[in-house]
Design a protein around this motif. Structure first.
Motif, PDB file in Angstrom:
ATOM      1  N   ARG A  29      40.560  26.458  46.976  1.00 32.37           N
ATOM      2  CA  ARG A  29      41.535  27.450  46.486  1.00 32.37           C
ATOM      3  C   ARG A  29      41.779  28.423  47.631  1.00 32.37           C
ATOM      4  O   ARG A  29      41.515  29.625  47.529  1.00 32.37           O
ATOM      5  N   MET A  30      42.307  27.877  48.726  1.00 26.02           N
ATOM      6  CA  MET A  30      42.295  28.570  49.999  1.00 26.02           C
ATOM      7  C   MET A  30      43.151  29.825  50.053  1.00 26.02           C
ATOM      8  O   MET A  30      42.994  30.647  50.960  1.00 26.02           O
ATOM      9  N   ASN A  31      44.060  29.996  49.121  1.00 36.54           N
ATOM     10  CA  ASN A  31      44.906  31.185  49.131  1.00 36.54           C
ATOM     11  C   ASN A  31      44.296  32.360  48.386  1.00 36.54           C
ATOM     12  O   ASN A  31      44.893  33.427  48.323  1.00 36.54           O
ATOM     13  N   GLU A  32      43.090  32.162  47.858  1.00 33.01           N
ATOM     14  CA  GLU A  32      42.453  33.196  47.046  1.00 33.01           C
ATOM     15  C   GLU A  32      41.177  33.702  47.707  1.00 33.01           C
ATOM     16  O   GLU A  32      40.455  32.946  48.356  1.00 33.01           O
ATOM     17  N   LEU A  33      40.893  34.990  47.511  1.00 33.08           N
ATOM     18  CA  LEU A  33      39.609  35.570  47.880  1.00 33.08           C
ATOM     19  C   LEU A  33      39.088  36.332  46.669  1.00 33.08           C
ATOM     20  O   LEU A  33      39.806  37.159  46.091  1.00 33.08           O
ATOM     21  N   GLN A  34      37.865  36.011  46.266  1.00 33.88           N
ATOM     22  CA  GLN A  34      37.218  36.760  45.196  1.00 33.88           C
ATOM     23  C   GLN A  34      36.556  37.995  45.803  1.00 33.88           C
ATOM     24  O   GLN A  34      35.784  37.890  46.751  1.00 33.88           O
ATOM     25  N   VAL A  35      36.888  39.156  45.275  1.00 31.11           N
ATOM     26  CA  VAL A  35      36.447  40.423  45.852  1.00 31.11           C
ATOM     27  C   VAL A  35      35.763  41.275  44.782  1.00 31.11           C
ATOM     28  O   VAL A  35      36.247  41.367  43.645  1.00 31.11           O
ATOM     29  N   PHE A  36      34.633  41.885  45.148  1.00 32.65           N
ATOM     30  CA  PHE A  36      33.908  42.788  44.251  1.00 32.65           C
ATOM     31  C   PHE A  36      33.561  44.064  45.012  1.00 32.65           C
ATOM     32  O   PHE A  36      33.096  44.012  46.149  1.00 32.65           O
ATOM     33  N   PHE A  37      33.785  45.224  44.357  1.00 34.45           N
ATOM     34  CA  PHE A  37      33.419  46.509  44.934  1.00 34.45           C
ATOM     35  C   PHE A  37      32.494  47.257  43.985  1.00 34.45           C
ATOM     36  O   PHE A  37      32.769  47.348  42.777  1.00 34.45           O
ATOM     37  N   VAL A  85      32.406  39.265  48.809  1.00 41.12           N
ATOM     38  CA  VAL A  85      33.564  38.373  48.774  1.00 41.12           C
ATOM     39  C   VAL A  85      33.079  36.945  48.603  1.00 41.12           C
ATOM     40  O   VAL A  85      31.975  36.596  49.049  1.00 41.12           O
ATOM     41  N   ILE A  86      33.891  36.131  47.938  1.00 48.36           N
ATOM     42  CA  ILE A  86      33.623  34.704  47.777  1.00 48.36           C
ATOM     43  C   ILE A  86      34.892  33.949  48.154  1.00 48.36           C
ATOM     44  O   ILE A  86      35.985  34.290  47.699  1.00 48.36           O
ATOM     45  N   GLU A 104      36.526  46.998  58.309  1.00 45.88           N
ATOM     46  CA  GLU A 104      36.855  48.347  57.847  1.00 45.88           C
ATOM     47  C   GLU A 104      35.699  49.013  57.114  1.00 45.88           C
ATOM     48  O   GLU A 104      35.819  50.161  56.680  1.00 45.88           O
ATOM     49  N   GLY A 105      34.585  48.306  56.951  1.00 49.98           N
ATOM     50  CA  GLY A 105      33.423  48.874  56.282  1.00 49.98           C
ATOM     51  C   GLY A 105      33.505  48.907  54.780  1.00 49.98           C
ATOM     52  O   GLY A 105      32.663  49.522  54.112  1.00 49.98           O
ATOM     53  N   ARG A 106      34.468  48.208  54.216  1.00 50.84           N
ATOM     54  CA  ARG A 106      34.677  48.290  52.765  1.00 50.84           C
ATOM     55  C   ARG A 106      33.643  47.493  51.974  1.00 50.84           C
ATOM     56  O   ARG A 106      33.504  47.688  50.772  1.00 50.84           O
ATOM     57  N   LEU A 107      32.917  46.589  52.661  1.00 49.82           N
ATOM     58  CA  LEU A 107      31.803  45.905  52.010  1.00 49.82           C
ATOM     59  C   LEU A 107      30.462  46.555  52.358  1.00 49.82           C
ATOM     60  O   LEU A 107      29.421  46.115  51.862  1.00 49.82           O
ATOM     61  N   ASP A 109      32.476  51.213  35.812  1.00 48.74           N
ATOM     62  CA  ASP A 109      31.589  50.280  35.129  1.00 48.74           C
ATOM     63  C   ASP A 109      32.311  49.372  34.146  1.00 48.74           C
ATOM     64  O   ASP A 109      31.972  48.188  34.015  1.00 48.74           O
ATOM     65  N   ASP A 110      33.316  49.902  33.474  1.00 50.65           N
ATOM     66  CA  ASP A 110      33.944  49.105  32.421  1.00 50.65           C
ATOM     67  C   ASP A 110      34.909  48.052  32.953  1.00 50.65           C
ATOM     68  O   ASP A 110      35.386  47.208  32.191  1.00 50.65           O
ATOM     69  N   VAL A 111      35.192  48.061  34.267  1.00 49.22           N
ATOM     70  CA  VAL A 111      36.061  47.033  34.847  1.00 49.22           C
ATOM     71  C   VAL A 111      35.409  46.373  36.064  1.00 49.22           C
ATOM     72  O   VAL A 111      36.096  45.696  36.841  1.00 49.22           O
ATOM     73  N   GLN A 112      34.108  46.573  36.230  1.00 45.84           N
ATOM     74  CA  GLN A 112      33.443  45.947  37.370  1.00 45.84           C
ATOM     75  C   GLN A 112      33.410  44.432  37.217  1.00 45.84           C
ATOM     76  O   GLN A 112      33.230  43.917  36.119  1.00 45.84           O
ATOM     77  N   GLY A 113      33.542  43.765  38.328  1.00 45.60           N
ATOM     78  CA  GLY A 113      33.506  42.303  38.344  1.00 45.60           C
ATOM     79  C   GLY A 113      34.334  41.788  39.499  1.00 45.60           C
ATOM     80  O   GLY A 113      35.090  42.536  40.127  1.00 45.60           O
ATOM     81  N   PHE A 114      34.189  40.518  39.804  1.00 42.62           N
ATOM     82  CA  PHE A 114      34.981  39.913  40.871  1.00 42.62           C
ATOM     83  C   PHE A 114      36.441  39.833  40.461  1.00 42.62           C
ATOM     84  O   PHE A 114      36.760  39.441  39.337  1.00 42.62           O
TER      85      PHE A 114
END
Length: 386
Positions: free
Chosen positions: A290-298, A284-285, A147-150, A303-308
């Motif tokens: 922990r196969m049910n989880e995806l770490q996502v960063f946008f 993404v990580i 979808e181009g979101r990364l 700025d005050d809530v940026q992070g995975f």
């Protein structure tokens, strides 16, 4: 088609995983074609008879060729050691059987291409066992990329780390013998990473690698199965003829860079299968522990809530989630095989080739051999040259 008759070759680690998946299908995916577990095959008649009873197969045989002449076998499932894949697959295709084959597809690229050619000539459906594709969290990563979101993808780094043969007294099981396994950590573990890279990022164009066999000789085994073995012959040893660890760098056709690490000597890592993808708009990580989880960063988060952030892929709209448990309840490794067979049986219903199929297996084998050639010649190898 409401039912499909299956003959399976192999009954140990992967045989259990596949059998469990077939048995789960009617309960959790009732709209799917019903798998009829007709016959299981293995060389040891006593062991395969016990496996048939334990795993739920109606019949058993000590000769896989018994599957070929039977009109009541529609699909041949191959999860025997790698050196048996080509002969079984080519013969089964010529007999008009659909094919499911574990990875790596074959011992060599030439053999893999022969398997694909036989399947295409026979007009049968064929699928290769890259089950990790069917992890809902990985499918979410695929969705975000498509979808181009990364944004534009710059990096793919992946590692598959195990430690089950660190002990020098661990026996010389078949996975450590080139004539049976083809290669060691490279073909066993890097094959999965390569396929995920193809699935998520795209084709790999060039590679350069290095490998090492840390323990050159091991005791001969008394008995082995899956990833375990025993030995009473500590004084009698044989040579290890595969790699214990292989690392390589890659360039993708779309300009992204990749790094891959597969080892059976990462102490403390039972089976760490992970990747990280970095794009211009996010990352993404994934970690299969922990196969049910995806770490996502946008990057466009404030700025005050940026992070995975941790995203749980256990609930709708994530793939396959509505077939299993209530919200927040995790699924496991075994479910990836069930999902793979859902895809295969859906392809049969829709009269199309399933994905991933033998073409994907050949493409993976091409990269595997390019890395091996790079290790030998100590230079970058163009994958398309093979």
């Amino acid at each position: 088609m409401n039912e499909i008759n299956i003959g399976m070759v192999g009954y140990k680690f992967m045989g259990k995983a596949h059998s469990n998946a077939y048995r789960a299908l009617p309960m959790f995916f009732p709209e799917s074609i019903k798998p009829n577990m007709k016959m299981i095959c293995g060389r040891n008649e006593k062991a395969v008879a016990a496996a048939a009873q334990q795993l739920g197969w109606k019949e058993y045989s000590s000769d896989w060729k018994d599957l070929l002449s039977r009109d009541d076998i529609d699909l041949v499932d191959i999860n025997a050691p790698s050196n048996a894949h080509k002969d079984i697959a080519v013969s089964a295709a010529e007999a008009g059987k659909h094919l499911y084959c574990e990875k790596p597809l074959a011992l060599t690229l030439d053999d893999a291409r022969e398997m694909l050619e036989a399947a295409e000539k026979a007009g049968v459906k064929h699928m290769v066992g890259f089950n990790y594709r069917f992890t809902p969290a990985i499918m979410l990563a695929k969705k975000l990329i498509d979808e181009g979101r990364l944004g534009d993808i710059h990096h793919f780094r992946a590692w598959f780390l195990q430690d089950w043969i660190v002990d020098p007294n661990f026996p010389l099981v078949w996975r450590l013998q080139q004539e049976i396994a083809g290669s060691g950590a490279h073909g066993d573990l890097n094959a999965h990473l390569i396929d995920l890279a193809h699935y998520l990022v795209g084709d790999i164009s060039k590679v350069v690698g290095m490998s090492e066999t840390f323990i050159k000789e091991r005791p001969l085994p008394d008995e082995s199965g899956g990833l375990s073995a025993t030995s009473g012959h500590a004084a009698e040893k044989g040579p290890v003829t595969v790699d214990d660890a292989t690392l390589f760098l890659a360039r993708f056709a779309n300009g992204a860079l990749g790094s891959f690490e597969a080892t059976r000597f990462a102490t403390g890592h039972r089976s760490t299968n992970s990747f990280e993808i970095n794009g211009s708009k996010g990352s993404v990580i994934f970690d299969f522990e922990r196969m049910n989880e995806l770490q996502v960063f946008f990057t466009d988060d404030k700025d005050d809530v940026q992070g995975f952030r941790r995203v749980m892929a256990t609930d709708p709209p994530h793939a396959y989630s509505d077939a299993w448990w209530p919200a927040g309840h995790p699924i496991g490794y075994e479910h990836t095989f069930t999902h793979a067979f859902v895809e295969f049986l859906a392809a049969l219903q829709e009269d199309r080739q399933p994905v991933p199929n033998f073409s994907d297996g050949v493409k993976c084998q091409q990269v595997l051999e390019a890395v091996e050639l790079s290790v030998k010649e100590r230079k970058w190898i163009d994958v398309s040259s093979l």
